[in-house]
Scaffold this motif. Structure first.
Motif: not given
Lengths: 290, 399
Positions: A94, A99, A101, A105-107, A118-119, A121, A128, A164, A168
């Protein structure tokens, strides 16, 4: 700002790493990695190449802290990963690994903004929304924050994936075949963004690929075969003036006091807000066990 | 993950497949609804039995002959405070059956011969007029107090006080009407006359010695606590006056005991109904678990992405357990609303040949909601732990 006090300490330090998979109830042992040793320093742009079955995915999983080595040691930012619990690994993921991909690999039902959040969170980050907006702006999607992945093109989806990963401010941006599903023009666009993040913002980038064109963007190409490193060549690109490591560059973090000189896809002055105070566990392990 | 993040994530997941979530919810709704309805019915019938106990007088004892007849002489002995200090009042009665008619209206009724004590011992209220007095008993007066139903059958809504009716051909003057009662042992379809009148005018039987025999004697103890003592006193007095050395020729019934038996049977029924309802809640819970397991499999890749993004095991567990609890808690709330509405709707209605009485107390919905949350936790944990144990590498590769 890195936890390493010594600037020469590598971000990624892999020593004699072996990964053995047991198949068929332990009767067959597969050596996916066999005595791999690699150092990757802050700011490098590394491509890991190899045919399928060469062990590059296994290596990527270990670098990304999704898996731990069977033998050998792996330090990321000075922290020994090989003996970590699942939750500690999740914590490292985290905070230190971004990453990207092959399939983005998104929701699917979250907006681009929520996907980028998301990360953060899971890492309990403050501000955020602002950070996610800045990251999306950095990859040129400042005007697409409320679109869902299905409303974006393949290249845009991958850019959300990159936002994404970098939101971070990871120690390393880990891209697994980031252009594998993209056409030529989108491939160029994504590779340009990754190159810019490395050149302009000093983000350490590791790209796992089997395509020579993709690897050609990197400053260093590590080739794996049968779980072993068969070549590790540092290429000096003319544009970079021959300096691979420690070259002067624009820092990503505003705390270094230098603004990006040429924000070619960002309209904001400060691409990312300052990093939050590091979690307490970080100091304990900083400097590494060696 | 903060609680808000967990809740937001769970809502995100649940809205992905609304129909499935709604169907899983339905199982819990039905379970909670049946628990609430059946428990309310149970509470309602318990209430009614309690009402009956109070209506009959909880300190009421009944003595009936089982051999030698009981007589008014026995009644007088029982009234002697020297021997029966625990007894407040004694009310003998003679039961017979008769046809009452006035003009063209005829009704059949139980005719009971009583004394003035009967009014207090049986906890009766007068709707109009007066009850039978001591002079009436003394003079074998031909007067009658009508039960509410008898009065209505003969006189409709008119006040019958002062009217003349014929009982088995004899003329009686109506002096009063009893207030309507309900439930077990109601006197609504009875007519009360002085005990002496019943014995000499309507009953054919005679006993030697010129005494009046009675069918049963109601005895009121001074206090509920003194009931057992009163029973002993009755037994002592009657054994003495009947000169009994072996088996008693009378039986003393404790009204409370009889109703306790009723109450016990009712409680057993309530527990049984509750268990049946509980099983349906359990089935609902299994439905939730099933849905959650399917959901975990379907969302393997999502779980892998979340793990790669740094979700810890407890984050994944929290997300899936919260989803399950959302389902059961939501179902619980709807079930409580539907159940209370249903229980309120059937209260006091005649359905399937029974009069239903229900009482919704505040503890029932609270218990139902707590149980529904517990069901969600219990049946949500296993799927959630399975999700959290997924290997992130394999989960990311899952198609």
């Amino acid at each position: 700002m890195r936890s390493t006090s010594n600037p020469d300490q590598p971000v990624i330090r892999i020593r004699d790493v072996t990964k053995i998979y047991e198949m068929g109830a332990g009767t067959i042992q597969v050596r996916a990695l066999d005595g791999v040793s690699i150092d990757i320093h802050d700011g490098e742009y590394v491509a890991i190449m190899g045919v399928s079955g060469s062990g590059k995915s296994t290596l990527m999983n270990i670098i990304g802290c999704l898996d731990v080595p069977s033998e050998g040691t792996y330090h990321i930012d000075g922290q020994a990963v090989e003996a970590m619990s699942n939750d500690r690994l999740a914590d490292i993921r985290s905070r230190k690994v971004g990453f990207v991909f092959q399939t983005h690999n998104l929701l699917p039902r979250l907006t681009a903004l929520a996907n980028v959040e998301l990360p953060m969170m899971y890492g309990h980050w403050p501000n955020r929304r602002d950070r996610a907006e800045n990251a999306l702006t950095l990859v040129g999607l400042g005007d697409r924050t409320h679109h869902r992945p299905t409303e974006l093109s393949g290249g845009q989806q991958q850019r959300v994936g990159i936002a994404r990963a970098l939101v971070k401010e990871p120690s390393v941006l880990l891209a697994d075949e980031p252009t594998g599903n993209l056409d030529t023009s989108n491939t160029a666009e994504i590779l340009n963004i990754i190159s810019d993040l490395n050149h302009e913002n000093g983000i350490t980038v590791i790209v796992v690929t089997h395509e020579r064109d993709v690897a050609a963007r990197a400053d260093r190409v590590i080739t794996l075969s049968d779980g072993q490193v068969i070549s590790d060549e540092i290429r000096v690109s003319p544009a970079r003036g021959g300096n691979v490591r420690g070259l002067p560059r624009t820092p990503l973090r505003g705390t270094k006091g230098v603004k990006p000189t040429q924000p070619n896809f960002a309209e904001n002055d400060s691409p990312l807000p300052p990093k939050p105070s590091p979690p307490p566990s970080r100091g304990r392990l900083s400097g590494g066990p060696r | 993950m903060s609680p808000q993040d967990i809740i937001r994530t769970s809502i995100y997941s649940l809205t992905a497949n609304r129909l499935r979530a709604a169907l899983a919810l339905l199982g819990i709704v039905l379970g909670v609804c049946s628990v609430i309805t059946l428990m309310s019915i149970g509470r309602g019938s318990t209430d009614r039995i309690t009402e009956l106990i109070q209506g009959l007088g909880s300190n009421l004892l009944t003595v009936i002959p089982s051999g030698e007849p009981l007589t008014l002489a026995d009644v007088e002995s029982l009234r002697d405070p020297l021997y029966t200090p625990s007894i407040k009042a004694v009310a003998p009665e003679i039961g017979t059956f008769g046809v009452i008619h006035i003009n063209n209206n005829t009704t059949q009724a139980s005719i009971t011969g009583v004394t003035p004590e009967y009014l207090n011992v049986r906890n009766l209220d007068m709707a109009t007029g007066t009850f039978i007095g001591a002079p009436h008993v003394e003079s074998r007066a031909e007067i009658v107090v009508l039960g509410a139903q008898v009065s209505e059958d003969l006189f409709g809504n008119q006040d019958p006080t002062g009217a003349e009716v014929r009982i088995n051909g004899r003329q009686f003057r109506v002096v009063g009407v009893l207030a309507a009662q309900s439930g077990f042992g109601s006197l609504d379809s009875q007519a009360l006359i002085p005990i002496t009148t019943a014995y000499y005018r309507l009953s054919g039987q005679r006993i030697p010695g010129g005494d009046i025999s009675v069918d049963q004697i109601s005895v009121q103890a001074r206090d509920v606590e003194l009931v057992d003592q009163a029973i002993e006193e009755i037994e002592t007095v009657l054994r003495l006056s009947h000169r009994i050395t072996e088996a008693d020729d009378f039986t003393v019934f404790n009204q409370q005991e009889i109703l306790d038996t009723f109450d016990e049977a009712n409680q057993t029924l309530v527990v049984f109904l509750g268990a049946v309802a509980g099983i349906s809640l359990l089935v609902g819970g299994i439905g939730i678990m099933n849905i959650m397991l399917v959901s975990v499999t379907e969302r393997t890749r999502e779980i892998g992405i979340r793990q790669a993004m740094g979700a810890k095991r407890r984050d994944i567990v929290a997300q899936f357990v919260t989803e399950a609890v959302f389902l059961t808690f939501g179902g619980g709330i709807i079930g409580v609303i539907v159940g209370i509405s249903l229980a309120t709707a059937i209260d006091g209605r005649f359905l399937i040949g029974t009069e239903w009485s229900t009482r919704v107390t505040s503890d029932i919905p609270i218990i139902a909601l707590i149980v529904s949350i517990a069901v969600g936790l219990f049946f949500g944990i296993y799927p959630a732990v399975r999700a959290a144990r997924l290997n992130p590498i394999e989960a990311l590769r899952y198609e």
